[in-house]
Scaffold this motif. Structure first.
Motif, PDB file in Angstrom:
ATOM      1  N   ALA A 140      25.048  37.018  41.034  1.00 13.03           N
ATOM      2  CA  ALA A 140      25.893  38.151  41.440  1.00 13.03           C
ATOM      3  C   ALA A 140      26.924  38.455  40.360  1.00 13.03           C
ATOM      4  CB  ALA A 140      26.599  37.825  42.754  1.00 13.03           C
ATOM      5  N   VAL A 141      27.067  39.726  40.032  1.00 12.22           N
ATOM      6  CA  VAL A 141      28.059  40.185  39.057  1.00 12.22           C
ATOM      7  C   VAL A 141      28.791  41.381  39.647  1.00 12.22           C
ATOM      8  CG1 VAL A 141      26.721  39.377  37.056  1.00 12.22           C
ATOM      9  CG2 VAL A 141      26.406  41.718  37.925  1.00 12.22           C
ATOM     10  N   ARG A 142      29.825  41.822  38.930  1.00 18.74           N
ATOM     11  CA  ARG A 142      30.571  42.990  39.415  1.00 18.74           C
ATOM     12  C   ARG A 142      29.932  44.284  38.894  1.00 18.74           C
ATOM     13  NH1 ARG A 142      36.539  41.937  38.475  1.00 18.74           N
ATOM     14  NH2 ARG A 142      35.557  41.282  36.547  1.00 18.74           N
ATOM     15  N   ASP A 143      29.556  44.246  37.593  1.00 18.20           N
ATOM     16  CA  ASP A 143      29.131  45.470  36.914  1.00 18.20           C
ATOM     17  C   ASP A 143      27.639  45.374  36.543  1.00 18.20           C
ATOM     18  OD1 ASP A 143      28.731  47.586  35.286  1.00 18.20           O
ATOM     19  OD2 ASP A 143      30.374  47.155  33.888  1.00 18.20           O
ATOM     20  N   SER A 175      25.826  47.525  35.189  1.00 14.58           N
ATOM     21  CA  SER A 175      25.403  48.268  33.995  1.00 14.58           C
ATOM     22  C   SER A 175      25.528  47.444  32.704  1.00 14.58           C
ATOM     23  CB  SER A 175      26.236  49.555  33.870  1.00 14.58           C
ATOM     24  OG  SER A 175      27.574  49.221  33.558  1.00 14.58           O
ATOM     25  N   LYS A 176      26.201  46.266  32.771  1.00 15.11           N
ATOM     26  CA  LYS A 176      26.344  45.448  31.551  1.00 15.11           C
ATOM     27  C   LYS A 176      24.995  44.877  31.132  1.00 15.11           C
ATOM     28  CE  LYS A 176      31.011  43.574  32.040  1.00 15.11           C
ATOM     29  NZ  LYS A 176      31.774  42.380  32.379  1.00 15.11           N
ATOM     30  N   SER A 177      24.782  44.793  29.819  1.00 15.97           N
ATOM     31  CA  SER A 177      23.535  44.201  29.325  1.00 15.97           C
ATOM     32  C   SER A 177      23.639  42.668  29.402  1.00 15.97           C
ATOM     33  CB  SER A 177      23.332  44.658  27.878  1.00 15.97           C
ATOM     34  OG  SER A 177      22.451  43.802  27.241  1.00 15.97           O
ATOM     35  N   ARG A 178      22.631  42.041  30.002  1.00 13.70           N
ATOM     36  CA  ARG A 178      22.636  40.568  30.143  1.00 13.70           C
ATOM     37  C   ARG A 178      21.259  40.052  29.785  1.00 13.70           C
ATOM     38  NH1 ARG A 178      27.446  40.020  33.707  1.00 13.70           N
ATOM     39  NH2 ARG A 178      27.714  42.078  34.607  1.00 13.70           N
ATOM     40  N   PRO A 179      20.960  40.026  28.472  1.00 11.97           N
ATOM     41  CA  PRO A 179      19.596  39.694  28.051  1.00 11.97           C
ATOM     42  C   PRO A 179      19.140  38.300  28.463  1.00 11.97           C
ATOM     43  CG  PRO A 179      21.062  40.041  26.154  1.00 11.97           C
ATOM     44  CD  PRO A 179      21.851  40.347  27.365  1.00 11.97           C
ATOM     45  N   ALA A 232      34.096  26.320  39.972  1.00 11.85           N
ATOM     46  CA  ALA A 232      34.957  25.927  38.851  1.00 11.85           C
ATOM     47  C   ALA A 232      36.357  26.494  39.059  1.00 11.85           C
ATOM     48  CB  ALA A 232      34.365  26.478  37.548  1.00 11.85           C
ATOM     49  N   ASN A 233      36.620  26.975  40.270  1.00 18.09           N
ATOM     50  CA  ASN A 233      37.782  27.845  40.519  1.00 18.09           C
ATOM     51  C   ASN A 233      39.017  27.050  40.944  1.00 18.09           C
ATOM     52  OD1 ASN A 233      39.476  29.840  41.495  1.00 18.09           O
ATOM     53  ND2 ASN A 233      37.780  31.073  42.287  1.00 18.09           N
ATOM     54  N   LYS A 234      39.860  26.705  39.949  1.00 26.43           N
ATOM     55  CA  LYS A 234      41.058  25.900  40.273  1.00 26.43           C
ATOM     56  C   LYS A 234      42.042  26.655  41.149  1.00 26.43           C
ATOM     57  CE  LYS A 234      41.859  28.016  36.261  1.00 26.43           C
ATOM     58  NZ  LYS A 234      41.186  28.088  35.000  1.00 26.43           N
ATOM     59  N   GLU A 235      42.098  27.984  40.922  1.00 24.47           N
ATOM     60  CA  GLU A 235      43.045  28.782  41.691  1.00 24.47           C
ATOM     61  C   GLU A 235      42.690  28.712  43.183  1.00 24.47           C
ATOM     62  OE1 GLU A 235      42.882  32.858  40.492  1.00 24.47           O
ATOM     63  OE2 GLU A 235      44.574  33.425  41.764  1.00 24.47           O
TER      64      GLU A 235
HETATM   65  N1  LIG Z   1      36.207  30.118  30.927  1.00 26.57           N
HETATM   66  C1  LIG Z   1      36.472  28.828  30.930  1.00 26.57           C
HETATM   67  O1  LIG Z   1      36.516  28.179  29.884  1.00 26.57           O
HETATM   68  C2  LIG Z   1      36.713  28.105  32.235  1.00 26.57           C
HETATM   69  C3  LIG Z   1      37.003  26.720  32.223  1.00 26.57           C
HETATM   70  C4  LIG Z   1      37.180  26.043  33.428  1.00 26.57           C
HETATM   71  C5  LIG Z   1      37.103  26.765  34.615  1.00 26.57           C
HETATM   72  N2  LIG Z   1      36.858  28.112  34.587  1.00 26.57           N
HETATM   73  C6  LIG Z   1      36.793  28.832  35.863  1.00 26.57           C
HETATM   74  O2  LIG Z   1      35.489  29.365  36.018  1.00 26.57           O
HETATM   75  C7  LIG Z   1      35.568  30.587  36.741  1.00 26.57           C
HETATM   76  C8  LIG Z   1      34.873  31.680  35.913  1.00 26.57           C
HETATM   77  O3  LIG Z   1      35.562  31.835  34.684  1.00 26.57           O
HETATM   78  P1  LIG Z   1      34.946  32.715  33.505  1.00 26.57           P
HETATM   79  O4  LIG Z   1      35.819  32.473  32.322  1.00 26.57           O
HETATM   80  O5  LIG Z   1      33.503  32.477  33.387  1.00 26.57           O
HETATM   81  O6  LIG Z   1      35.231  34.187  34.071  1.00 26.57           O
HETATM   82  P2  LIG Z   1      34.686  35.574  33.481  1.00 26.57           P
HETATM   83  O7  LIG Z   1      34.165  35.399  32.103  1.00 26.57           O
HETATM   84  O8  LIG Z   1      35.751  36.577  33.724  1.00 26.57           O
HETATM   85  O9  LIG Z   1      33.425  35.913  34.424  1.00 26.57           O
HETATM   86  C9  LIG Z   1      33.587  36.265  35.770  1.00 26.57           C
HETATM   87  C10 LIG Z   1      32.236  36.703  36.318  1.00 26.57           C
HETATM   88  O10 LIG Z   1      32.371  36.970  37.708  1.00 26.57           O
HETATM   89  C11 LIG Z   1      31.868  38.267  37.979  1.00 26.57           C
HETATM   90  N3  LIG Z   1      32.643  38.863  39.065  1.00 26.57           N
HETATM   91  C12 LIG Z   1      33.977  39.061  39.123  1.00 26.57           C
HETATM   92  N4  LIG Z   1      34.316  39.636  40.285  1.00 26.57           N
HETATM   93  C13 LIG Z   1      33.158  39.822  40.972  1.00 26.57           C
HETATM   94  C14 LIG Z   1      32.835  40.390  42.233  1.00 26.57           C
HETATM   95  N5  LIG Z   1      33.794  40.882  43.016  1.00 26.57           N
HETATM   96  N6  LIG Z   1      31.547  40.388  42.629  1.00 26.57           N
HETATM   97  C15 LIG Z   1      30.574  39.888  41.837  1.00 26.57           C
HETATM   98  N7  LIG Z   1      30.826  39.328  40.624  1.00 26.57           N
HETATM   99  C16 LIG Z   1      32.097  39.312  40.207  1.00 26.57           C
HETATM  100  C17 LIG Z   1      32.026  39.054  36.694  1.00 26.57           C
HETATM  101  O11 LIG Z   1      31.116  40.126  36.704  1.00 26.57           O
HETATM  102  P3  LIG Z   1      30.980  41.109  35.406  1.00 26.57           P
HETATM  103  O12 LIG Z   1      30.246  40.284  34.380  1.00 26.57           O
HETATM  104  O13 LIG Z   1      30.152  42.234  35.921  1.00 26.57           O
HETATM  105  O14 LIG Z   1      32.367  41.477  35.000  1.00 26.57           O
HETATM  106  C18 LIG Z   1      31.695  37.982  35.666  1.00 26.57           C
HETATM  107  O15 LIG Z   1      30.307  37.883  35.468  1.00 26.57           O
HETATM  108  C19 LIG Z   1      37.050  30.824  37.018  1.00 26.57           C
HETATM  109  O16 LIG Z   1      37.376  30.329  38.283  1.00 26.57           O
HETATM  110  C20 LIG Z   1      37.743  30.011  35.944  1.00 26.57           C
HETATM  111  O17 LIG Z   1      39.038  29.580  36.319  1.00 26.57           O
HETATM  112  C21 LIG Z   1      36.658  28.797  33.437  1.00 26.57           C
END
Ligand SMILES: NC(=O)c1ccc[n+]([C@@H]2O[C@H](COP(=O)([O-])OP(=O)(O)OC[C@H]3O[C@@H](n4cnc5c(N)ncnc54)[C@H](OP(=O)(O)O)[C@@H]3O)[C@@H](O)[C@H]2O)c1
Length: 439
Positions: A55-58, A60-64, A114-117
């Protein structure tokens, strides 16, 4: 007498359908590895894991790297799809992530997040839902990214009396602080560099304000002590007021400055907080530089433990998520509990004002007779004694670097409030807590 308990054997060839909410930094790496390394995972674990929905939000994004036909923008469809046996939440934020996690658990589906919040804000409710449904809720990646720390705390150290946990749990701020100290650059320049290298978000507020580390401090305290510290009981300060002069002072005093999540067990309850801390230069956490994260644990029997490594990044974080997916899949297939249920209680949380702290204070004062006695009196009235004073003259002005003895936080704050009101004090330029060897 023989035990009548029988564990169900699982059929290693049985395929587990995985639904993934989010395909960004972490989700993108996870999907790629589950798809490209499927046979490697099977060879290593005996489990066949198949991504069935992403599941994603958008749309239309390319995700090869994501096979076509798997992508949806209906995140709740992961819960209702009978082909999805296990849900991974890597989208972040409280909603709709919280709704997906809760509904998945209530539907009897194991969840990895992975969601600390989300865990910091709603941990007890979600742990109860997982226990009620009899399915695992695993979140190894929520603290320390790729560093194994949740399992060590909840499993390996389950029999240990943990006294204290100190964590460098935000790579952005550690990168900024160590760049400022090592390269002599200012805060803005260090932040811009962190953003350029991809360590800091375009909006770095959650990192530099201490909010990100605070969520992790709440989780660490909850797991180490079984007492859940609600976000509004957690004191959090960031790094934005630290200047070059503080790094120079720290070096003169034999300290380094780090932003730390602190969780400690005290006779009157548990304290969890986030603030910059001056650590002795030979402290194990003083060696942690750049974006690296580390968690240092003091236990009454085990002594000192240090866990260090990449605290963020798609690949390291996906490794932690994948480990959870494998454990949750094992549990799902075998029907016997692999991961322990997390037990937390509201418990006694100590007000920050009552916590014993030791302070470094940098003061700009008028250099005239009697100044030091007025300053000493301000501390004396508040019940705080001074450990050391260094004076740097600047003509008729002077800078004082003071380190206090340990005293309740509220007393230290009262002393500084009095200092600010003194005519001889031009400014209290900086205050930073010091890792106490007196407690
Ligand atoms: N990044 C890190 O290094 C890291 C490390 C530890 C923990 N985390 C945790 O891992 C989680 C993800 O982090 P991330 O960095 O991977 O985030 P991110 O790059 O912003 O990716 C978020 C993904 O969720 C999708 N999304 C957001 N809202 C949505 C909705 N309402 N319905 C469906 N899909 C939705 C987005 O879709 P789109 O692609 O369409 O925008 C995107 O694919 C977070 O809780 C973060 O705290 C991240």
């Amino acid at each position: 007498m023989h035990s009548t308990r029988r564990y169900r054997r699982y059929d290693p060839a049985m395929t587990i359908g995985i639904g993934i909410a989010g395909a960004g930094t972490v989700g993108g790496s996870l999907v790629r590895r589950l798809v490209e390394e499927r046979s490697v995972v099977t060879a290593k674990t005996g489990l066949d894991l198949e991504v069935r929905r992403v599941a994603v939000r958008d749309l239309s994004k390319s995700r090869p790297s994501i096979p076509s036909g798997l992508i949806t923008d209906d995140v709740m469809s992961l819960v209702s799809d009978p082909e999805v046996a296990l849900v991974v939440e890597v989208m972040g934020g409280l909603e709709p992530a919280g709704a997906v996690v809760l509904a998945s658990l209530q539907a009897g589906k194991p969840v990895v997040t992975a969601n600390k919040e989300l865990i910091a804000a709603r941990g007890p409710q979600l742990f109860a839902a997982a226990a009620e449904a009899g399915v695992p809720l695993l979140f190894e990646a929520a603290v320390g990214g790729g560093i194994p720390i949740i399992r060590p705390l909840t499993e390996t150290l389950a029999g240990e009396q943990v006294d204290r946990v100190l964590g460098i749990v935000n790579g952005t701020t550690n990168y900024i602080l160590t760049s400022m100290a090592d390269d002599g650059v200012g805060y803005e320049e260090a932040l811009a560099e962190a953003q350029h290298l991809g360590f800091a978000e375009p909006d770095p507020t959650a990192d530099v304000s201490g909010a990100d580390a605070a969520a992790k401090a709440a989780i660490l305290a909850g797991l180490a002590f079984g007492t859940w510290v609600a976000p509004d009981r957690l004191h959090a300060e960031g790094i934005t007021s630290i200047t070059d002069a503080d790094f120079k002072a720290a070096e003169q005093l034999g300290f380094v400055i780090r932003l730390l999540a602190v969780a400690e067990r005290r006779p009157d309850g548990v304290s969890a907080r986030v603030h910059p801390l001056m650590l002795p230069a030979d402290h194990p956490l003083a060696a942690i530089r750049g974006a690296t994260n580390a968690i240092y644990i003091e236990g009454s029997s085990v002594g000192e433990l240090l866990f260090a490594g990449p605290g963020a990044g798609g690949e390291p974080t996906a490794t932690a998520v994948l480990g959870d997916v494998i454990d949750a899949a094992r549990e799902h297939l075998s029907g016997s509990q692999v991961a322990p249920a997390i037990r937390v209680e509201p418990g006694d949380v100590v007000d920050f004002g009552k916590v014993d702290t030791q302070w470094y204070i940098r003061l700009d004062v008028i250099d005239s007779p009697g100044v030091l006695s007025q300053i000493a009196a301000a501390f004396g009235e508040a019940g705080v004694s001074i450990l050391s004073v260094r004076q740097e003259g600047r003509g008729d002005r002077a800078t004082l670097l003071l380190v206090t003895h340990t005293a309740p936080e509220a007393a230290q704050q009262a002393a500084v409030a009095t200092l600010r009101s003194l005519d001889v004090v031009e400014s209290v330029a900086s205050v930073i807590r010091v890792e106490s060897e007196e407690a």
